[in-house]
Scaffold this active site. Structure first.
Site, PDB file in Angstrom:
ATOM      1  N   GLY A  15       0.818  -1.216   0.000  1.00  0.00           N
ATOM      2  CA  GLY A  15       0.000   0.000   0.000  1.00  0.00           C
ATOM      3  C   GLY A  15       0.849   1.261   0.000  1.00  0.00           C
ATOM      4  O   GLY A  15       2.081   1.192   0.106  1.00  0.00           O
ATOM      5  N   VAL A  17       1.192   3.690   2.236  1.00  0.00           N
ATOM      6  CA  VAL A  17       1.953   3.949   3.464  1.00  0.00           C
ATOM      7  C   VAL A  17       2.987   2.853   3.702  1.00  0.00           C
ATOM      8  O   VAL A  17       4.148   3.138   4.029  1.00  0.00           O
ATOM      9  CB  VAL A  17       1.001   4.083   4.677  1.00  0.00           C
ATOM     10  N   ARG A 102      -5.915   3.617  18.836  1.00  0.00           N
ATOM     11  CA  ARG A 102      -5.427   4.935  19.260  1.00  0.00           C
ATOM     12  C   ARG A 102      -5.970   5.413  20.600  1.00  0.00           C
ATOM     13  O   ARG A 102      -5.243   6.006  21.386  1.00  0.00           O
ATOM     14  CB  ARG A 102      -5.753   5.988  18.187  1.00  0.00           C
ATOM     15  N   CYS A 133      -2.900  11.429  10.703  1.00  0.00           N
ATOM     16  CA  CYS A 133      -1.963  12.321  10.007  1.00  0.00           C
ATOM     17  C   CYS A 133      -2.195  13.803  10.323  1.00  0.00           C
ATOM     18  O   CYS A 133      -1.256  14.566  10.549  1.00  0.00           O
ATOM     19  CB  CYS A 133      -2.046  12.085   8.504  1.00  0.00           C
ATOM     20  N   GLY A 164      -4.227  10.566   1.072  1.00  0.00           N
ATOM     21  CA  GLY A 164      -4.650  10.067   2.386  1.00  0.00           C
ATOM     22  C   GLY A 164      -5.729   9.010   2.289  1.00  0.00           C
ATOM     23  O   GLY A 164      -5.911   8.213   3.208  1.00  0.00           O
ATOM     24  N   LYS A 236     -11.301  12.691  15.638  1.00  0.00           N
ATOM     25  CA  LYS A 236      -9.967  12.148  15.920  1.00  0.00           C
ATOM     26  C   LYS A 236      -9.031  13.286  16.334  1.00  0.00           C
ATOM     27  O   LYS A 236      -8.215  13.131  17.240  1.00  0.00           O
ATOM     28  CB  LYS A 236      -9.393  11.468  14.672  1.00  0.00           C
ATOM     29  N   ARG A 257     -11.501  17.383   2.365  1.00  0.00           N
ATOM     30  CA  ARG A 257     -10.680  16.741   1.330  1.00  0.00           C
ATOM     31  C   ARG A 257     -10.605  17.686   0.135  1.00  0.00           C
ATOM     32  O   ARG A 257     -11.637  18.160  -0.353  1.00  0.00           O
ATOM     33  CB  ARG A 257     -11.322  15.420   0.910  1.00  0.00           C
ATOM     34  N   HIS A 264      -0.963  17.448   3.526  1.00  0.00           N
ATOM     35  CA  HIS A 264      -2.159  18.059   4.105  1.00  0.00           C
ATOM     36  C   HIS A 264      -1.813  19.483   4.554  1.00  0.00           C
ATOM     37  O   HIS A 264      -0.733  19.721   5.099  1.00  0.00           O
ATOM     38  CB  HIS A 264      -2.628  17.284   5.337  1.00  0.00           C
ATOM     39  N   ASN A 337       1.553  13.890   4.322  1.00  0.00           N
ATOM     40  CA  ASN A 337       0.690  13.000   5.115  1.00  0.00           C
ATOM     41  C   ASN A 337       1.147  11.546   5.066  1.00  0.00           C
ATOM     42  O   ASN A 337       0.919  10.795   6.012  1.00  0.00           O
ATOM     43  CB  ASN A 337      -0.759  13.102   4.635  1.00  0.00           C
TER      44      ASN A 337
HETATM   45  P1  A2P Z   1      -2.897  -5.755  -1.188  1.00  0.00           P
HETATM   46  O1  A2P Z   1      -2.099  -4.841  -2.066  1.00  0.00           O
HETATM   47  O2  A2P Z   1      -2.474  -7.169  -1.289  1.00  0.00           O
HETATM   48  O3  A2P Z   1      -4.395  -5.550  -1.323  1.00  0.00           O
HETATM   49  P2  A2P Z   1      -3.795   1.260   0.332  1.00  0.00           P
HETATM   50  O4  A2P Z   1      -4.367   1.885   1.564  1.00  0.00           O
HETATM   51  O5  A2P Z   1      -2.710   2.066  -0.297  1.00  0.00           O
HETATM   52  O6  A2P Z   1      -4.841   0.825  -0.631  1.00  0.00           O
HETATM   53  O7  A2P Z   1      -3.052  -0.123   0.870  1.00  0.00           O
HETATM   54  C1  A2P Z   1      -3.672  -1.096   1.666  1.00  0.00           C
HETATM   55  C2  A2P Z   1      -2.669  -2.172   2.085  1.00  0.00           C
HETATM   56  O8  A2P Z   1      -3.319  -3.113   2.952  1.00  0.00           O
HETATM   57  C3  A2P Z   1      -2.142  -2.977   0.925  1.00  0.00           C
HETATM   58  O9  A2P Z   1      -0.813  -3.368   1.171  1.00  0.00           O
HETATM   59  C4  A2P Z   1      -3.060  -4.186   0.940  1.00  0.00           C
HETATM   60  O10 A2P Z   1      -2.517  -5.342   0.340  1.00  0.00           O
HETATM   61  C5  A2P Z   1      -3.180  -4.411   2.423  1.00  0.00           C
HETATM   62  N1  A2P Z   1      -4.351  -5.247   2.703  1.00  0.00           N
HETATM   63  C6  A2P Z   1      -5.627  -5.015   2.357  1.00  0.00           C
HETATM   64  N2  A2P Z   1      -6.426  -6.051   2.743  1.00  0.00           N
HETATM   65  C7  A2P Z   1      -5.612  -6.945   3.364  1.00  0.00           C
HETATM   66  C8  A2P Z   1      -5.798  -8.215   3.976  1.00  0.00           C
HETATM   67  N3  A2P Z   1      -7.005  -8.786   4.052  1.00  0.00           N
HETATM   68  N4  A2P Z   1      -4.714  -8.854   4.497  1.00  0.00           N
HETATM   69  C9  A2P Z   1      -3.499  -8.279   4.431  1.00  0.00           C
HETATM   70  N5  A2P Z   1      -3.241  -7.094   3.852  1.00  0.00           N
HETATM   71  C10 A2P Z   1      -4.276  -6.418   3.335  1.00  0.00           C
END
Ligand code: A2P
Length: 358
Positions: A15, A17, A102, A133, A164, A236, A257, A264, A337
């Site tokens: 993802g 972050v 949190r 953030c 974000g 928050k 947003r 941000h 952020n």
């Molecule tokens: P994946 O890429 O395999 O879906 P973002 O907020 O940028 O969309 O990233 C979300 C992150 O959380 C990604 O790395 C995503 O992996 C991971 N993620 C989402 N669902 C799951 C899950 N069920 N188990 C583990 N990681 C997850």
């Protein structure tokens, strides 16, 4: 015995972050013995680079944390709710970037420039929470002022970037912007009438991520609405400021947003117990950890998202006395952020953890 390198897991490694966490660990030469990159089953088979080597992305499982010293979590609240306790049970210290823990009184909520001493309490649950953030950057800027002048009340309005929300949101903004820029006819000679007509079909468009179009729009809506009609993002900022900085400070927030990519921005108005002039505040902030002051109106110098993106520092400028009250200030605060608002803050916490406790 103190270790000299650590096994680190990044949960949500694919993802926005999580990816940044990997880059920050690398850039700050965090002593990593072994890195475990975890995501959903959809990402199995992918690899990601860390310290010049490709590492496999593994599917997150309850058993993923054997022998892991530190787990940086950023895969959403429900994933943290389920897997952070498994990790903690296995002896891994979790630094969780989601909102899930949190406000748990047994979990420290930490901004290293503000309340690093709270990290010591990680032992209760083996979990430390990374704040929201918007709260992080506001408190980095306000802590030095609070120490000297004691803040009584904060009125904050945020202008939060689309990153974000995640990658899908960035795509939604780009596709909408492209379509509008291509389809709307504009010539100076035709004046505003043609633009007005061209905009009409875009008043209501189909969206996937946000409830309304985000391109060329401001949405006063981040996270869900609460029974008091504030959004959860707004609350928050209220709750977390109390837990991190001082529960006696009154806080009211409006979070918005806006169609920017990274960084941000926040308009922060404070009322203080002791009078603090704008120049005094500027001097104070120039010396504050994690802060860079950009405040020279004569040169059009002030914080911008373009300057904050990729920058570790929280940028502060437009420092003015609030002339409507005796003891108040207005400041403009901008920070990346994804970096200070998430990945960097988490890695800074991990750095203190290994320096002092692990
Ligand atoms: P994946 O890429 O395999 O879906 P973002 O907020 O940028 O969309 O990233 C979300 C992150 O959380 C990604 O790395 C995503 O992996 C991971 N993620 C989402 N669902 C799951 C899950 N069920 N188990 C583990 N990681 C997850």
């Amino acid at each position: 015995m103190k270790k000299d390198s650590y096994k680190v897991a990044v949960v949500g490694a694919t993802g926005a972050v999580g990816n940044m966490m990997i880059k920050v660990l690398e850039r700050r030469s965090f002593p990593v013995k072994d890195i475990v990159l975890l995501a959903s089953g959809r990402s199995s088979g992918r690899t990601l680079e860390f310290n010049g080597r490709e590492h496999p992305v593994l599917e997150l499982k309850e058993s993923s944390f054997e022998g892991v010293d530190i787990g940086l979590f950023s895969a959403g609240g429900s994933i943290s709710a389920k897997f952070a306790p498994c990790a903690a049970q296995a002896g891994c210290v979790v630094v969780d970037n989601t909102a899930h823990f949190r406000m748990d009184p047994e979990v420290p909520l930490v901004v290293p420039e503000v309340n690093p001493e709270q990290i010591a309490n990680y032992t209760v649950k083996n979990i430390i929470a990374n704040p929201n953030c918007s709260t992080i950057q506001m408190l980095v800027a306000l802590k030095p002022i609070h120490d000297v002048a004691k803040i009584k009340r904060i009125v904050v309005s945020t202008y939060q970037s689309v990153s974000g929300t995640g990658k899908d949101a960035l795509e939604e903004m780009l596709l909408q912007s492209r379509e509008m820029a291509n389809k709307i006819d504009w010539t100076k000679e035709d004046g505003l009438n043609k633009l007005w007509t061209g905009l009409k079909p875009f008043r209501k468009v189909d969206t996937n991520v946000y409830p309304h179009r985000i391109a060329f729009e401001c949405l006063p809506h981040i996270d869900v609405f609460m029974p008091n009609n504030y959004t959860k993002e707004e609350m928050k900022m209220v709750w977390e400021t109390g837990k991190i900085l001082d529960p006696t400070i009154k806080v009211t927030a409006t979070t918005v947003r806006v169609p920017t990519f990274f960084g941000h921005s926040e308009s922060v108005n404070i009322e203080t117990e002791k009078k603090l002039g704008a120049q005094e505040a500027r001097e104070l902030l120039r010396k504050a950890p994690g802060v860079k002051v950009l405040d020279d109106p004569s040169r059009n110098e002030y914080p911008l998202t373009a300057l904050a993106a990729g920058e570790d520092f929280t940028l502060v400028g437009r420092i003015r006395e609030d002339e409507s009250i005796d003891k108040g200030l207005n400041i403009w605060v901008v920070s990346d952020n994804i970096l200070k608002g998430a990945a960097l803050n988490a890695v800074q916490i991990a750095e203190i953890l290994i320096r002092k406790y692990l």
